[in-house]
Design a protein around this motif. Structure first.
Motif, PDB file in Angstrom:
ATOM      1  N   CYS A   1       0.854  -1.179   0.000  1.00  0.00           N
ATOM      2  CA  CYS A   1       0.000   0.000   0.000  1.00  0.00           C
ATOM      3  C   CYS A   1       0.891   1.230   0.000  1.00  0.00           C
ATOM      4  CB  CYS A   1      -0.907   0.043   1.230  1.00  0.00           C
ATOM      5  SG  CYS A   1      -2.170  -1.216   1.301  1.00  0.00           S
TER       6      CYS A   1
ATOM      7  N   HIS B   1      -4.600   1.558  -1.770  1.00  0.00           N
ATOM      8  CA  HIS B   1      -5.195   0.288  -1.381  1.00  0.00           C
ATOM      9  C   HIS B   1      -4.222  -0.854  -1.707  1.00  0.00           C
ATOM     10  CE1 HIS B   1      -9.057   2.275  -0.768  1.00  0.00           C
ATOM     11  NE2 HIS B   1      -8.844   2.915  -1.897  1.00  0.00           N
ATOM     12  N   PRO B   2      -4.377  -2.022  -1.100  1.00  0.00           N
ATOM     13  CA  PRO B   2      -3.436  -3.127  -1.316  1.00  0.00           C
ATOM     14  C   PRO B   2      -3.339  -3.557  -2.777  1.00  0.00           C
ATOM     15  CG  PRO B   2      -4.819  -3.562   0.591  1.00  0.00           C
ATOM     16  CD  PRO B   2      -5.398  -2.352  -0.074  1.00  0.00           C
TER      17      PRO B   2
ATOM     18  N   LYS C   1      -3.369   3.059  -5.590  1.00  0.00           N
ATOM     19  CA  LYS C   1      -2.238   2.438  -4.881  1.00  0.00           C
ATOM     20  C   LYS C   1      -2.311   2.658  -3.376  1.00  0.00           C
ATOM     21  CE  LYS C   1      -0.330   1.135  -8.753  1.00  0.00           C
ATOM     22  NZ  LYS C   1      -1.220   1.838  -9.706  1.00  0.00           N
TER      23      LYS C   1
END
Length: 214
Positions: free
Chosen positions: A162, A172-173, A170
């Motif tokens: 992350c 977020h995972p 990006k």
């Protein structure tokens, strides 16, 4: 699996979503192969605004789409109606697909199933196997470890990063893989083809893969 929060906002902004309106050539090239195999029912996981499931509907398949965000589902329905085709599209989670087992001949996951970690991907792949008929095809993209973003930010799980300060998804995972990872993570699938290529910009490497289930 939280990247849909970002993309739901994108799909609500026509100027931002327009660049995702055209089907990817790699997906379009699969149509002939699907016809040769006698495929009938198709599913686009993380369908976004419907560029691929609408294409499949235009080509005569019984086309279905699922997306975690309601904006994409609404946009897909609108696009299908404008082009005079039917797409059965619903809001749903790729790790808990709202379909009966052995419902589809083809499942597509384009730029979506790496928005998780390895455990989340395994859940999604178990669902893909469940909804595919024997001999069905699974076509997907995965982020490559050659991608310029690999290793940036915080590693929240194995090969999963992350970027807290990012202004795009990006934050977020994102899961990254090499060839060995692809084979390991797709246990239970037979690999038909895979290549690692830049997608749209320099060093935007993605894996382009096709698998078969027995």
């Amino acid at each position: 699996m939280t990247a849909h929060v970002f993309w739901d906002r994108v799909w609500r902004t026509p100027a931002k979503s327009s660049e995702w309106s055209a089907a990817d050539p790699w997906v379009a090239e699969s149509v002939g192969q699907l016809r040769d195999r006698g495929a009938r029912a198709t599913l686009d996981i993380g369908c976004g605004i419907g560029r691929h499931c609408v294409l499949l509907a235009r080509e005569g398949f019984a086309s279905h789409g699922v997306d975690r965000g309601s904006a994409g589902v609404t946009a897909t329905r609108d696009a299908a109606r404008e082009q005079g085709v039917h797409v059965a599209v619903v809001v749903g989670d790729m790790a808990a697909l709202p379909y009966q087992s052995a419902s589809f001949d083809f499942v597509l996951a384009f730029n979506v199933n790496y928005h998780t970690d390895e455990d989340g991907l395994r859940q999604t792949l178990a669902e893909v196997r469940r909804v595919l008929r024997p001999g069905g095809l699974y076509q997907c993209t995965m982020l490559s470890k050659r991608n310029r973003e690999f290793g940036r930010g915080i590693e929240v799980s194995a090969n999963t990063f992350c970027q807290p300060g990012a202004t795009d998804d990006k934050v977020h995972p994102h899961l990254y893989t090499n060839a060995q990872d692809l084979v390991r993570l797709h246990d239970g699938f037979d690999l038909r083809s895979a290549f690692d290529a830049e997608q749209s910009t320099a060093r935007s490497f993605h894996w382009y893969c096709q698998f078969e289930v027995s």
